[in-house]
Design a protein around this motif. Sequence first.
Motif, PDB file in Angstrom:
ATOM      1  N   ILE A  25       0.817  -1.207   0.000  1.00  0.00           N
ATOM      2  CA  ILE A  25       0.000   0.000   0.000  1.00  0.00           C
ATOM      3  C   ILE A  25       0.859   1.270   0.000  1.00  0.00           C
ATOM      4  CG2 ILE A  25      -0.311   0.349   2.484  1.00  0.00           C
ATOM      5  CD1 ILE A  25      -3.076   0.462  -0.129  1.00  0.00           C
ATOM      6  N   ALA A  26       2.120   1.150   0.414  1.00  0.00           N
ATOM      7  CA  ALA A  26       3.000   2.321   0.538  1.00  0.00           C
ATOM      8  C   ALA A  26       3.158   3.133  -0.751  1.00  0.00           C
ATOM      9  CB  ALA A  26       4.364   1.892   1.071  1.00  0.00           C
ATOM     10  N   PRO A  27       3.248   2.526  -1.934  1.00  0.00           N
ATOM     11  CA  PRO A  27       3.406   3.356  -3.138  1.00  0.00           C
ATOM     12  C   PRO A  27       2.202   4.253  -3.441  1.00  0.00           C
ATOM     13  CG  PRO A  27       4.083   1.103  -3.589  1.00  0.00           C
ATOM     14  CD  PRO A  27       3.434   1.103  -2.239  1.00  0.00           C
ATOM     15  N   VAL A  28       1.022   3.879  -2.970  1.00  0.00           N
ATOM     16  CA  VAL A  28      -0.169   4.680  -3.287  1.00  0.00           C
ATOM     17  C   VAL A  28      -0.727   5.428  -2.079  1.00  0.00           C
ATOM     18  CG1 VAL A  28      -0.849   3.267  -5.244  1.00  0.00           C
ATOM     19  CG2 VAL A  28      -1.686   2.675  -2.970  1.00  0.00           C
ATOM     20  N   TRP A  29      -0.255   5.088  -0.870  1.00  0.00           N
ATOM     21  CA  TRP A  29      -0.770   5.755   0.331  1.00  0.00           C
ATOM     22  C   TRP A  29       0.357   5.846   1.351  1.00  0.00           C
ATOM     23  CZ3 TRP A  29      -3.759   3.117   4.771  1.00  0.00           C
ATOM     24  CH2 TRP A  29      -4.216   4.080   5.668  1.00  0.00           C
ATOM     25  N   ARG A  30       0.699   7.060   1.703  1.00  0.00           N
ATOM     26  CA  ARG A  30       1.729   7.270   2.726  1.00  0.00           C
ATOM     27  C   ARG A  30       1.090   7.072   4.104  1.00  0.00           C
ATOM     28  NH1 ARG A  30       6.299  10.429   1.328  1.00  0.00           N
ATOM     29  NH2 ARG A  30       6.105  11.378   3.387  1.00  0.00           N
ATOM     30  N   TRP A  31       0.865   5.815   4.457  1.00  0.00           N
ATOM     31  CA  TRP A  31       0.126   5.470   5.673  1.00  0.00           C
ATOM     32  C   TRP A  31       0.835   5.976   6.926  1.00  0.00           C
ATOM     33  CZ3 TRP A  31       3.109   2.557   8.796  1.00  0.00           C
ATOM     34  CH2 TRP A  31       4.078   1.749   8.212  1.00  0.00           C
ATOM     35  N   TRP A  32       2.126   6.151   6.907  1.00  0.00           N
ATOM     36  CA  TRP A  32       2.877   6.592   8.075  1.00  0.00           C
ATOM     37  C   TRP A  32       2.677   8.080   8.363  1.00  0.00           C
ATOM     38  CZ3 TRP A  32       4.800   4.634   3.588  1.00  0.00           C
ATOM     39  CH2 TRP A  32       5.385   5.530   2.711  1.00  0.00           C
ATOM     40  N   ASP A  33       2.019   8.805   7.442  1.00  0.00           N
ATOM     41  CA  ASP A  33       1.787  10.238   7.636  1.00  0.00           C
ATOM     42  C   ASP A  33       0.466  10.564   8.334  1.00  0.00           C
ATOM     43  OD1 ASP A  33       4.171  11.021   6.561  1.00  0.00           O
ATOM     44  OD2 ASP A  33       3.373  11.411   4.558  1.00  0.00           O
ATOM     45  N   SER A  34      -0.334   9.564   8.625  1.00  0.00           N
ATOM     46  CA  SER A  34      -1.630   9.845   9.253  1.00  0.00           C
ATOM     47  C   SER A  34      -1.881   8.898  10.419  1.00  0.00           C
ATOM     48  CB  SER A  34      -2.763   9.707   8.234  1.00  0.00           C
ATOM     49  OG  SER A  34      -2.995   8.351   7.924  1.00  0.00           O
ATOM     50  N   TRP A  35      -2.689   9.382  11.354  1.00  0.00           N
ATOM     51  CA  TRP A  35      -3.084   8.534  12.476  1.00  0.00           C
ATOM     52  C   TRP A  35      -3.792   7.295  11.972  1.00  0.00           C
ATOM     53  CZ3 TRP A  35      -5.166  10.590  17.647  1.00  0.00           C
ATOM     54  CH2 TRP A  35      -4.264  11.487  18.217  1.00  0.00           C
ATOM     55  N   TRP A  36      -4.680   7.501  11.005  1.00  0.00           N
ATOM     56  CA  TRP A  36      -5.458   6.366  10.500  1.00  0.00           C
ATOM     57  C   TRP A  36      -4.547   5.326   9.868  1.00  0.00           C
ATOM     58  CZ3 TRP A  36      -9.984   5.496  12.259  1.00  0.00           C
ATOM     59  CH2 TRP A  36     -10.797   6.558  12.665  1.00  0.00           C
ATOM     60  N   GLY A  37      -3.596   5.780   9.083  1.00  0.00           N
ATOM     61  CA  GLY A  37      -2.680   4.850   8.437  1.00  0.00           C
ATOM     62  C   GLY A  37      -1.842   4.081   9.441  1.00  0.00           C
ATOM     63  N   ARG A  38      -1.284   4.802  10.402  1.00  0.00           N
ATOM     64  CA  ARG A  38      -0.477   4.126  11.426  1.00  0.00           C
ATOM     65  C   ARG A  38      -1.327   3.156  12.230  1.00  0.00           C
ATOM     66  NH1 ARG A  38       1.639   9.434  11.694  1.00  0.00           N
ATOM     67  NH2 ARG A  38       0.369   9.887  13.520  1.00  0.00           N
ATOM     68  N   GLN A  39      -2.558   3.518  12.482  1.00  0.00           N
ATOM     69  CA  GLN A  39      -3.428   2.645  13.258  1.00  0.00           C
ATOM     70  C   GLN A  39      -3.751   1.368  12.477  1.00  0.00           C
ATOM     71  OE1 GLN A  39      -6.797   1.385  13.470  1.00  0.00           O
ATOM     72  NE2 GLN A  39      -6.119   0.626  15.434  1.00  0.00           N
ATOM     73  N   ILE A  40      -4.059   1.514  11.211  1.00  0.00           N
ATOM     74  CA  ILE A  40      -4.400   0.353  10.386  1.00  0.00           C
ATOM     75  C   ILE A  40      -3.212  -0.595  10.280  1.00  0.00           C
ATOM     76  CG2 ILE A  40      -4.923  -0.345   8.012  1.00  0.00           C
ATOM     77  CD1 ILE A  40      -6.726   2.202   7.899  1.00  0.00           C
ATOM     78  N   VAL A  41      -2.027  -0.058  10.017  1.00  0.00           N
ATOM     79  CA  VAL A  41      -0.836  -0.901   9.891  1.00  0.00           C
ATOM     80  C   VAL A  41      -0.475  -1.515  11.241  1.00  0.00           C
ATOM     81  CG1 VAL A  41       1.632  -0.856   9.376  1.00  0.00           C
ATOM     82  CG2 VAL A  41       0.012   0.250   7.842  1.00  0.00           C
ATOM     83  N   SER A  42      -0.645  -0.776  12.308  1.00  0.00           N
ATOM     84  CA  SER A  42      -0.376  -1.308  13.638  1.00  0.00           C
ATOM     85  C   SER A  42      -1.283  -2.497  13.951  1.00  0.00           C
ATOM     86  CB  SER A  42      -0.553  -0.207  14.678  1.00  0.00           C
ATOM     87  OG  SER A  42      -0.356  -0.701  15.968  1.00  0.00           O
ATOM     88  N   LEU A  43      -2.543  -2.382  13.592  1.00  0.00           N
ATOM     89  CA  LEU A  43      -3.462  -3.504  13.796  1.00  0.00           C
ATOM     90  C   LEU A  43      -3.043  -4.702  12.947  1.00  0.00           C
ATOM     91  CD1 LEU A  43      -5.986  -4.684  15.108  1.00  0.00           C
ATOM     92  CD2 LEU A  43      -7.328  -3.674  13.267  1.00  0.00           C
ATOM     93  N   ASP A  44      -2.649  -4.458  11.711  1.00  0.00           N
ATOM     94  CA  ASP A  44      -2.173  -5.551  10.857  1.00  0.00           C
ATOM     95  C   ASP A  44      -0.972  -6.260  11.471  1.00  0.00           C
ATOM     96  OD1 ASP A  44      -4.096  -5.170   8.983  1.00  0.00           O
ATOM     97  OD2 ASP A  44      -2.766  -4.478   7.398  1.00  0.00           O
ATOM     98  N   LEU A  45      -0.028  -5.479  11.959  1.00  0.00           N
ATOM     99  CA  LEU A  45       1.161  -6.099  12.544  1.00  0.00           C
ATOM    100  C   LEU A  45       0.831  -6.835  13.851  1.00  0.00           C
ATOM    101  CD1 LEU A  45       3.802  -3.342  11.752  1.00  0.00           C
ATOM    102  CD2 LEU A  45       3.327  -5.478  10.520  1.00  0.00           C
ATOM    103  N   SER A  46      -0.163  -6.355  14.580  1.00  0.00           N
ATOM    104  CA  SER A  46      -0.610  -7.071  15.781  1.00  0.00           C
ATOM    105  C   SER A  46      -1.215  -8.418  15.405  1.00  0.00           C
ATOM    106  CB  SER A  46      -1.659  -6.246  16.533  1.00  0.00           C
ATOM    107  OG  SER A  46      -1.143  -5.009  16.914  1.00  0.00           O
ATOM    108  N   ILE A  47      -1.982  -8.425  14.332  1.00  0.00           N
ATOM    109  CA  ILE A  47      -2.554  -9.688  13.857  1.00  0.00           C
ATOM    110  C   ILE A  47      -1.443 -10.618  13.377  1.00  0.00           C
ATOM    111  CG2 ILE A  47      -4.049 -10.720  12.096  1.00  0.00           C
ATOM    112  CD1 ILE A  47      -5.782  -8.136  12.329  1.00  0.00           C
ATOM    113  N   THR A  48      -0.416 -10.053  12.734  1.00  0.00           N
ATOM    114  CA  THR A  48       0.729 -10.856  12.301  1.00  0.00           C
ATOM    115  C   THR A  48       1.376 -11.559  13.493  1.00  0.00           C
ATOM    116  OG1 THR A  48       1.176  -9.344  10.474  1.00  0.00           O
ATOM    117  CG2 THR A  48       2.968 -10.775  11.155  1.00  0.00           C
ATOM    118  N   LEU A  49       1.608 -10.813  14.574  1.00  0.00           N
ATOM    119  CA  LEU A  49       2.200 -11.425  15.769  1.00  0.00           C
ATOM    120  C   LEU A  49       1.306 -12.509  16.343  1.00  0.00           C
ATOM    121  CD1 LEU A  49       3.738  -8.437  17.762  1.00  0.00           C
ATOM    122  CD2 LEU A  49       4.937 -10.279  16.581  1.00  0.00           C
TER     123      LEU A  49
END
Length: 132
Positions: A25-49
């Motif tokens: 998703i990084a090439p089309v959305w700079r998720w690290w620049d928004s609370w929503w993006g960081r939250q979504i990726v954080s949840l994904d990584l939590s599910i990964t763990l």
Amino acid sequence: MSVATQVDWCVRICFWLTVLFPLFIAPVWRWWDSWWGRQIVSLDLSITLTLLSSWLYIDFHLFALEYIALLQRVQLVGLYLVIANILWRTALIVTTQVNGRNRDRDRDRDRDRDRDRDRKLEKEVSIETLPE
């Protein structure tokens, strides 16, 4: 296909989707620049763990007794992070909605104020232009 095989495939797919999502998703959305993006990726990584120990067992048959305690702790941390992410998302939604309501209320107040000012100006102009 048996239920166990379907579960194995679901774990594999979920694990890899949550690992790869931030990269794809990084090439089309700079998720690290928004609370929503960081939250979504954080949840994904939590599910990964959370899925890591299951994925290791399914794909590598890693079931050595010396790793069980460690993998259980990793899975527990993942589950706690899922809970934290859900609470974080709830706070983001509540904050966004409250700010949105306040913004709507302010916009309505400004619109009403402008309308009242315009009416007052119309009355003044109509009074000044009356023939004597």
